[in-house]
Every structure is written in structure tokens, then in C-alpha cells.
Design an enzyme around this catalytic site. Structure first.
Site, PDB file in Angstrom:
ATOM      1  N   GLY A 102     -20.218   7.229   3.002  1.00 51.24           N
ATOM      2  CA  GLY A 102     -19.234   7.504   1.948  1.00 51.24           C
ATOM      3  C   GLY A 102     -19.887   7.382   0.592  1.00 51.24           C
ATOM      4  O   GLY A 102     -20.696   6.475   0.370  1.00 51.24           O
ATOM      5  N   ASN A 140     -15.813   6.608  -5.010  1.00 54.44           N
ATOM      6  CA  ASN A 140     -15.822   5.517  -5.991  1.00 54.44           C
ATOM      7  C   ASN A 140     -16.611   4.328  -5.448  1.00 54.44           C
ATOM      8  O   ASN A 140     -17.498   3.797  -6.117  1.00 54.44           O
ATOM      9  CB  ASN A 140     -14.373   5.115  -6.310  1.00 54.44           C
ATOM     10  CG  ASN A 140     -14.328   3.862  -7.183  1.00 54.44           C
ATOM     11  OD1 ASN A 140     -14.708   2.778  -6.741  1.00 54.44           O
ATOM     12  ND2 ASN A 140     -13.907   3.996  -8.420  1.00 54.44           N
ATOM     13  N   LYS A 189       0.863  -1.187   0.000  1.00 56.29           N
ATOM     14  CA  LYS A 189       0.000   0.000   0.000  1.00 56.29           C
ATOM     15  C   LYS A 189       0.895   1.232   0.000  1.00 56.29           C
ATOM     16  O   LYS A 189       2.038   1.173   0.465  1.00 56.29           O
ATOM     17  CB  LYS A 189      -0.890   0.019   1.256  1.00 56.29           C
ATOM     18  CG  LYS A 189      -2.117   0.892   1.106  1.00 56.29           C
ATOM     19  CD  LYS A 189      -3.247   0.164   0.389  1.00 56.29           C
ATOM     20  CE  LYS A 189      -4.466   1.062   0.201  1.00 56.29           C
ATOM     21  NZ  LYS A 189      -5.623   0.279  -0.288  1.00 56.29           N
TER      22      LYS A 189
HETATM   23  P1  NAD Z   1     -12.974   8.066  -2.585  1.00 53.95           P
HETATM   24  O1  NAD Z   1     -11.902   9.048  -2.361  1.00 53.95           O
HETATM   25  O2  NAD Z   1     -13.470   7.860  -3.975  1.00 53.95           O
HETATM   26  O3  NAD Z   1     -14.237   8.375  -1.662  1.00 53.95           O
HETATM   27  C1  NAD Z   1     -14.180   8.476  -0.277  1.00 53.95           C
HETATM   28  C2  NAD Z   1     -15.547   8.915   0.198  1.00 53.95           C
HETATM   29  O4  NAD Z   1     -15.561   8.945   1.623  1.00 53.95           O
HETATM   30  C3  NAD Z   1     -15.939  10.313  -0.254  1.00 53.95           C
HETATM   31  O5  NAD Z   1     -17.325  10.325  -0.546  1.00 53.95           O
HETATM   32  C4  NAD Z   1     -15.672  11.169   0.973  1.00 53.95           C
HETATM   33  O6  NAD Z   1     -16.473  12.335   0.995  1.00 53.95           O
HETATM   34  C5  NAD Z   1     -16.080  10.200   2.057  1.00 53.95           C
HETATM   35  N1  NAD Z   1     -15.482  10.484   3.357  1.00 53.95           N
HETATM   36  C6  NAD Z   1     -14.255  10.938   3.662  1.00 53.95           C
HETATM   37  N2  NAD Z   1     -14.127  11.084   4.980  1.00 53.95           N
HETATM   38  C7  NAD Z   1     -15.288  10.692   5.527  1.00 53.95           C
HETATM   39  C8  NAD Z   1     -15.791  10.610   6.852  1.00 53.95           C
HETATM   40  N3  NAD Z   1     -15.047  10.956   7.892  1.00 53.95           N
HETATM   41  N4  NAD Z   1     -17.043  10.150   7.021  1.00 53.95           N
HETATM   42  C9  NAD Z   1     -17.794   9.796   5.973  1.00 53.95           C
HETATM   43  N5  NAD Z   1     -17.400   9.884   4.709  1.00 53.95           N
HETATM   44  C10 NAD Z   1     -16.171  10.316   4.485  1.00 53.95           C
HETATM   45  O7  NAD Z   1     -12.421   6.679  -1.974  1.00 53.95           O
HETATM   46  P2  NAD Z   1     -12.887   5.215  -2.327  1.00 53.95           P
HETATM   47  O8  NAD Z   1     -11.975   4.692  -3.384  1.00 53.95           O
HETATM   48  O9  NAD Z   1     -14.342   5.203  -2.530  1.00 53.95           O
HETATM   49  O10 NAD Z   1     -12.492   4.444  -0.982  1.00 53.95           O
HETATM   50  C11 NAD Z   1     -13.381   4.338   0.122  1.00 53.95           C
HETATM   51  C12 NAD Z   1     -12.952   3.159   0.988  1.00 53.95           C
HETATM   52  O11 NAD Z   1     -12.939   1.966   0.212  1.00 53.95           O
HETATM   53  C13 NAD Z   1     -11.545   3.263   1.569  1.00 53.95           C
HETATM   54  O12 NAD Z   1     -11.510   2.643   2.829  1.00 53.95           O
HETATM   55  C14 NAD Z   1     -10.718   2.461   0.585  1.00 53.95           C
HETATM   56  O13 NAD Z   1      -9.507   1.989   1.142  1.00 53.95           O
HETATM   57  C15 NAD Z   1     -11.673   1.350   0.281  1.00 53.95           C
HETATM   58  N6  NAD Z   1     -11.407   0.624  -0.952  1.00 53.95           N
HETATM   59  C16 NAD Z   1     -11.370   1.263  -2.152  1.00 53.95           C
HETATM   60  C17 NAD Z   1     -11.166   0.529  -3.300  1.00 53.95           C
HETATM   61  C18 NAD Z   1     -11.207   1.161  -4.662  1.00 53.95           C
HETATM   62  O14 NAD Z   1     -11.208   0.411  -5.647  1.00 53.95           O
HETATM   63  N7  NAD Z   1     -11.274   2.457  -4.798  1.00 53.95           N
HETATM   64  C19 NAD Z   1     -10.946  -0.853  -3.229  1.00 53.95           C
HETATM   65  C20 NAD Z   1     -10.989  -1.474  -1.988  1.00 53.95           C
HETATM   66  C21 NAD Z   1     -11.225  -0.719  -0.865  1.00 53.95           C
END
Ligand code: NAD
Length: 413
Positions: free
Chosen positions: A214, A217, A103
């Protein structure tokens, strides 16, 4: 606030109490192979120099190249990146893809940077890490606040430094430079396939109400997919807070409103809730899809959901996890629930290395088949071990990593 790496080690300990593993293996798997910290100087638009701290943690590569996203967040630090790298190693094993776990991250609030500054920072991260990256060594991807465009800048920087033209060193790229069909919604869709497989075992029916924390994505795609599949989205939030409507939202209206206004506040007909309140709302299914440490010993007693799907990494602390286990609230753990993202990332890497481009239908069919199969393996293991899905998923992953490590020379494990 829980230290995420300590939480990961507690989860490891619990799995090891469920099924015996050799002591030497447990000691080795508890530490990353390599931690890299770099400083990244960036000339800001006003001419001043600002120095950012960047990280890459490579946890274990017994099953394949290190694989894992890069997070841009003001609270990101080495402990968080270490935890996320460890979870990636387990996730790739539980998803049964030929990858290890790593990571990366940068301590930065990207919303405070101009596009030019963001590009310079992203290219700087690659220059600092170039020696350890490569399609057969370490393959990063997007995570919180990192986008296909950022992956494109990184791919270009890496190819300038290394001469590598496969574009296979980064995944989550735009389609034009070797991205995969289906990578955008893959984490949310994979999460749905896992949910579809497991929820029926616990009596959750179509039409059930769903609250999602959240809407990036992962959360945004999950909202659209769960609605399309016949579930009622009653709450959703972003970093500033959320909205609740007992009879459900039309998700496309919510996404359009957020795009236009930049906030969810004031969405017509909805009640405004804080991110903490969202977690405690009455609903059948709760999907944390933002950050870690959201359900803790402080609020776990207030959780009303009957089923939790962890699409974020590490949203539930080990203390809260035990309470949910005692209360018989099933939790589908992050390392299984959100493994659709890295699975399609691996398809992207494979397409790049073979010079192929697969259709969206082929990608999603393969994802469905593989993630459904692995979900059932984890469920059956939880039944056999009389334990929760997290311990079962850890056991399955650890067994696979341990088997791969058996074939390595003692001193190069
Ligand atoms: P992103 O940046 O696209 O979105 C994050 C979202 O969380 C946004 O809507 C933001 O406004 C919101 N957010 C931020 N702080 C917050 C809080 N304190 N309370 C509530 N909402 C909050 O990120 P993502 O890619 O959607 O990732 C979200 C989670 O999923 C993370 O834990 C990430 O590690 C995990 N994840 C992502 C992927 C991927 O393919 N993108 C894969 C596996 C896991």
C-alpha cells in the site's frame, strides 16, 4: 474471506482468555451501541440518479465522543465498518486519548465518480448522519479513499445544517479550516515511533530491509519516514501490484514515478510483483498498509519477514496470527501501530475546541512522547502476561474502557 467483525470478536475472546474480565462487560463490549445505514441518492453527471449505501457504527463512548474515519470502497459493508468501529474503540483506549470508537463508510468505488459526484455523495452522507454527529458526540475523520478535501466538504455541510462553527466535528481537514499541522503523515510517523520503541526489543537493527503493502496516505508516508530514518525500502505496492528491488529504492523516485504514470509497473530496475508476492518477499520488516485480510491461513507459512508492523487495520486474520505467534514473529497490532492518526486527529479536535493552532514541532513532539509511552506499556504487559503484543494491547485497552464504564449508570452503560 474472513468476516472482519468475526475476526475482531475472536481477538476479543483471546484477550479475555489471557486476563479475566466480567462476563457482562465482555458481552457489552462485543456489540456496537448503534449501527446506522442510510441511502444516499446522487444525481450523476449524466442526469441519472444513483443510490449509494452509507454507514456509521458507534461502538463505545465510555471514554469520550465516538471517533473514527469514513471509508469509501466498493467492498465496504456493515460488517467491515462494525469491525473498524470496534478496533477504533480499543485503539483510542490503547493510545490513551479521550475518545470512544466509531467508523463510517460508503459502498462506492470513488475512482469511478467525477469530483462533482464525489462532493454530492460526501455531502449526502453528512445530511443522512447529521443527527448523530457533533464535536461532543461523534467526530469522523478520513480513512481509505477519503481526503482532506472530502473532510472540508463534510465540515461545510455539517456547519450549514447545525450552525456549528468550531469545525471540530471532522478531523483530517485542510489547514485553512482548522486542520492540524502534522495530521497528514501522523499515522506513518506514529507507526515509526512505535516501531522504533519495540523493534529494538526484538533485535531489528537500523538498515533493516522493509516491504510495504500500500502506498496511500499511510504506506506512502511510512516509506518516506522509514527511508529517512535509515531503513532500506525493498518493496512497495498499490492496488494494482508492486515492485521489488533487493538493494532498495529511493522512495521519492518511486512516488514521483507513480504520480506521473499512475502505476508502479515498469519502474526502472525493479521486479514487478503482485500484492500477494510482496507479502512473501525476503525482508526483515513487513508493513501491511492497505486493507484487511492480507495475511491469512493460505499464505502465512510463506511469510519470511522477522517483524510485522500492522499499519492497515485488520491485515492479519486470527488464524494467521496464531501461526506467527508460534513462529515467534512479533506483530505490532493495528490498534497500537496505527494509532498516531487518531492521536493527532484528537489534537486537531482539541485545537478547534480551544481556538488554537499548534506548531508542527509541538504536535509531533507530543505524539512521540505519548505513543512511545503507550508502546512501552503494551510491551511490558506482553512480557508480564507472557503473550503476544495484540493480546497485551487488547488487555490494556479493555481495562481502560472497563474502568470508564464502571462510573456509568447500569442502564446507560
Ligand atoms: P489510502 O486510500 O490513502 O491508500 C490505500 C492504499 O492501498 C493505496 O495505495 C491503494 O492503492 C492501496 N490498495 C488498495 N487495495 C489494495 C490491495 N488489494 N492490495 C494492496 N494495496 C492496495 O488509505 P490509507 O489512509 O493509507 O489507509 C490504509 C490503511 O491504513 C487502511 O487499513 C486504513 O484503515 C488504515 N489507517 C489509516 C489511517 C489514516 O490516518 N489514514 C489511520 C489508521 C489506519
Amino acid at each position: 474471506m474472513n468476516n472482519p467483525f468475526e475476526s475482531a470478536l475472536t481477538q476479543l475472546q483471546r484477550a479475555a482468555q489471557t486476563r479475566k474480565f466480567p462476563k457482562a462487560f465482555l458481552e457489552e463490549i462485543a456489540s456496537p451501541k448503534r449501527e446506522v445505514r442510510i441511502s444516499i441518492p446522487v444525481v450523476m453527471d449524466n442526469g441519472d440518479m444513483q443510490v449509494f449505501e452509507g454507514y456509521r457504527v458507534e461502538h463505545n463512548n465510555a471514554r469520550g465522543p465516538y471517533k473514527g474515519g469514513i471509508r469509501y470502497h466498493q467492498d465496504t459493508d456493515i460488517s467491515e465498518v462494525k469491525a473498524l468501529a470496534f478496533w477504533m474503540a480499543l485503539k483510542c483506549a490503547v493510545a490513551n486519548i479521550p475518545m470512544g470508537g466509531g467508523k463510517g463508510g460508503i459502498t462506492v468505488n470513488p475512482k469511478e465518480l467525477s469530483k462533482k459526484e464525489l462532493e454530492a455523495l460526501s455531502r449526502g452522507w453528512v445530511r443522512g448522519m447529521a443527527d448523530i454527529l457533533g464535536p461532543k458526540k461523534d467526530v469522523p475523520a478520513p480513512d481509505v479513499n477519503t481526503t482532506p478535501e472530502i473532510m472540508a466538504w463534510m465540515t461545510d455541510e455539517f456547519s450549514k445544517i447545525s450552525g456549528d462553527t468550531t469545525n471540530a466535528t471532522f478531523t483530517g481537514k485542510p489547514l485553512e479550516i482548522g486542520g492540524s499541522e502534522g495530521r497528514g503523515p501522523a499515522t506513518g510517523l506514529g507507526g515509526y515511533y512505535v516501531f522504533r520503541t519495540l523493534s529494538e526489543k526484538y533485535g531489528i537493527k537500523k538498515g533493516a530491509t522493509v516491504a510495504i503493502q500500500g502506498m496511500g496516505n499511510v504506506g506512502g508516508n511510512a516509506a518516506e519516514i522509514f527511508e529517512r530514518e535509515g531503513y532500506t525500502i525493498v518493496a512497495i505496492s498499490d492496488s494494482k501490484g508492486g515492485i521489488y528491488k533487493a538493494d532498495g529504492f529511493k522512495v521519492s523516485d518511486v512516488l514521483a514515478y507513480k504520480k506521473e504514470k499512475g502505476t508502479l509497473a515498469g519502474f526502472p530496475g525493479a521486479t514487478t510483483v503482485s500484492n500477494n508476492e510482496l507479502l512473501e518477499l525476503p525482508c526483515d520488516v513487513l508493513i501491511p498498509a492497505a486493507l484487511e485480510n492480507q495475511i491469512t491461513s493460505h499464505n502465512v507459512e510463506e511469510i519470511k519477514a522477522k517483524f510485522i508492523l500492522e499499519l492497515a487495520n485488520g491485515p492479519i486474520t486470527p488464524e494467521a496470527d496464531e501461526v506467527l505467534f508460534e513462529k515467534n514473529i512479533p506483530v505490532v497490532p493495528d490498534i497500537l501501530a496505527n494509532s498516531g492518526g487518531v492521536t493527532v486527529s484528537t489534537y486537531e479536535w482539541e485545537q478547534n475546541l480551544k481556538g488554537e493552532h499548534w506548531s508542527e514541532a509541538d504536535v509531533l513532539k507530543r505524539l512521540d512522547t505519548e505513543i512511545t509511552k503507550e508502546s512501552l506499556i503494551v510491551y511490558e504487559r506482553s512480557v508480564a502476561l507472557k503473550t503476544d503484543l495484540r493480546r497485551a494491547a487488547f488487555v490494556v485497552a479493555l481495562e481502560r474502557i472497563a474502568s470508564a464504564m464502571e462510573y456509568k449508570l447500569e442502564d446507560s452503560k
